[in-house]
Motif scaffolding. Structure first.
Motif: not given
Length: 184
Positions: A61-89
């Motif tokens: 795959m060829n991907m611009s660094l800007e596009e890759e950065g957006k994908l990485v941020y999206g993954v981090v943002y989604s996982l962080r929110n999921l962990v916060k919603k499922l976590g009890k603390s």
């Protein structure tokens, strides 16, 4: 083995990227005036547009660094929110996740700065290393730099006057000094 590192500001912009073990064409460049973004031309300030691409040999795959950065941020943002919603603390429980090809290490500051480091899946937690990069390099070379606040208030950001080159070199030296930098 450590592959690459991203730093995102609180506005979801990738302000820093460094690659150690993947091939890419060109240098990092993003289309905004952030203190740590690399500018291929020697001058400071002004928007930079580039056709920097990243080639992933495993997927072709060829991907611009800007596009890759957006994908990485999206993954981090989604996982962080999921962990916060499922976590009890009330504490943020997301510090890393692992796939069969890589492990993503995550550290977020109280000001909303997000540091992401990708490594080989066998690498132990790099939470302390990310904390050290933030406290010993980012705080000392960027935040405490009086030229940085003067450049930011003037609206014209020149990375060379803000210690960004020293920050890049410091991060590179620090990561290369880690025992897991070049081991598989």
């Amino acid at each position: 083995m450590i592959y690459n590192m991203y730093i995102f500001d609180r506005h979801c912009q990738c302000i820093y990227y460094h690659d150690w073990h993947r091939g890419h064409t060109g240098k990092t460049a993003f289309e905004h005036n952030d203190p740590l973004s690399s500018h291929p031309s020697g001058g400071g300030g002004g928007s930079t547009t580039t056709t920097t691409t990243m080639t992933d040999p495993r997927q072709g795959m060829n991907m611009s660094l800007e596009e890759e950065g957006k994908l990485v941020y999206g993954v981090v943002y989604s996982l962080r929110n999921l962990v916060k919603k499922l976590g009890k603390s009330s504490q943020d429980g997301f510090i890393a996740y692992k796939t069969s090809h890589y492990k993503l290490h995550y550290f977020e500051t109280l000001t909303g700065l997000k540091l992401v480091l990708n490594s080989d899946p066998g690498v132990e937690s790099l939470q302390q290393a990310l904390r050290q990069i933030y406290t010993q390099l980012y705080i000392e070379l960027i935040v405490k730099n009086p030229l940085a606040s003067a450049s930011l208030s003037g609206g014209n950001v020149n990375p060379e006057t803000m210690g960004a080159e020293g920050f890049r070199n410091g991060v590179d030296r620090f990561v290369r000094s880690l025992t897991m930098f070049d081991t598989l």
